[in-house]
Design an enzyme around this catalytic site. Structure first.
Site, short mmCIF file in Angstrom:
data_model
loop_
_atom_site.label_atom_id
_atom_site.label_comp_id
_atom_site.label_asym_id
_atom_site.label_seq_id
_atom_site.Cartn_x
_atom_site.Cartn_y
_atom_site.Cartn_z
NE ARG A 55 67.19 61.12 36.90
CZ ARG A 55 67.33 62.27 36.28
NH1 ARG A 55 66.40 62.81 35.84
NH2 ARG A 55 68.09 63.02 36.54
CB THR A 56 68.84 57.24 42.87
OG1 THR A 56 69.09 57.20 41.50
CG2 THR A 56 68.96 56.04 43.64
CE LYS A 83 79.69 70.87 62.26
NZ LYS A 83 78.99 70.44 63.29
NE ARG A 105 73.59 58.07 43.14
CZ ARG A 105 72.77 58.30 42.01
NH1 ARG A 105 72.86 59.66 41.71
NH2 ARG A 105 72.15 57.60 41.63
CG HIS A 133 72.36 53.23 39.55
ND1 HIS A 133 71.50 52.98 40.65
CD2 HIS A 133 71.97 54.44 39.06
CE1 HIS A 133 70.72 54.24 40.85
NE2 HIS A 133 70.94 54.85 39.96
#
Ligand code: CP
Length: 313
Positions: A55-56, A83, A105, A133
């Site tokens: 969703r986000t 890496k 996020r 959030h």
């Protein structure tokens, strides 16, 4: 000065009003045959997601595209993080390409604040660990507002795994700032060790709370964040705290049923409850796009882009 959206605590009531007013305008844009405006032409928005999201990430990308911004998506699994590249080096590398906003996020609380120190772009917290959030809280507040007129004086129960929930933390901050009464409903093991400073009531009895609420906000059991068994079994959790068909039948038609997604159907919410007319879960998702358009426009709508697409002044 570069503006960021890191926490609901940084927003005043005037800021929230302004964001909701902008959202109303972008809802109208979304109804047009071509739901797009050139408000952020020449701007570049990067999605820097170190944790999974449906969703986000997708709604920020849709929001940016509807504002005619360019978008860049960073996927940990196909990037040089594999890496060993650090968050700081990754941010500075992306920054060198000329960007205006980063939606980040990360599984660790506080990473968006660090990114804001390493970058001159606007940083938006798309979820940091258990901590916050903020855009979820904005879209949740906007959704409640569209149904109830305002949050002022309304009673909202947030039910479930509060302990591990960044959504709960941001929602409590937004809902109470907007004048709602909030009751957290959970077994003691799914509450934070201390609720000092939380402007909430607490109950361990969902059935007692259901008779007096305007909104039931259900949270997912976040088993990926649990290091020990916090409930005897998911079946017993559902018996005590799930919004079963019988419990939903006791709610008035006006009582909103909400969930941030992703849902565990049959655990915190019965599958058939998600189809009730007062379950507004997909409306929350839909509102995520205009709310995030409002956030991007609020952060970037004034001032020059990092790279001028016209090559001029
Ligand atoms: N509500 C929410 O943050 O969903 P995603 O994890 O799919 O972005």
């Amino acid at each position: 000065m570069t503006r960021h959206l890191l926490s609901i605590d940084d927003l005043s009531l005037d800021d929230l009003d302004e964001l909701f007013r902008l959202t109303d305008g972008f809802v109208e844009v979304g109804r047009r045959r071509i739901p797009k405006v050139p408000a952020l032409k020449g701007r570049t928005v990067v999605s820097l997601f170190y944790e999974d999201s449906t969703r986000t990430r997708l709604s920020f990308e849709t929001a940016a595209k509807r504002l005619t911004a360019d978008t860049m998506t960073f996927s940990v699994s196909t990037s040089s993080v594999k890496k060993g590249e650090s968050v700081r080096d990754t941010v500075e590398t992306i920054e060198a390409m000329g960007i205006d906003a980063i939606v980040v996020r990360h599984a660790s609380a506080g990473v968006p604040w660090q990114v804001a120190q390493w970058s001159s772009a606007s940083v938006i917290n798309g979820g940091d660990g258990w901590h916050g959030h903020p855009t979820q809280a904005l879209l949740d507040s906007y959704t409640i507002r569209t149904h109830l007129g305002s949050l002022e004086g309304h009673h909202i129960a947030i039910v479930g795994d509060i302990k591990h929930s960044r959504v709960a933390r941001s929602d409590v901050a937004a809902f109470t700032k907007l004048g709602a009464r909030v009751t957290l409903v959970a077994p003691g093991t799914l509450l934070p060790p201390s609720l000092e400073g939380w402007p909430v009531e607490v109950s361990h009895d969902l059935d007692a709370v259901l008779d007096e609420v305007d909104v039931v906000y259900l949270l997912r059991m976040q088993q990926e964040r649990m290091t020990e068994a916090l409930v005897p079994s998911l079946e017993e959790y559902t018996v005590g705290y799930g919004l079963t068909r019988d419990r939903a039948a006791r709610l008035g038609d006006h009582v909103l049923i909400m969930h941030p997604g992703p849902m565990n159907r049959g655990v915190e919410i019965a599958a058939e409850v998600t189809d009730l007319p007062n379950a507004v879960i997909l409306e929350q998702v839909a509102n995520g796009v205009p709310v995030r358009m409002a956030v991007l426009f609020w952060l970037l709508g004034v001032g020059p882009p990092a790279v001028d697409p016209e090559g001029g002044e």
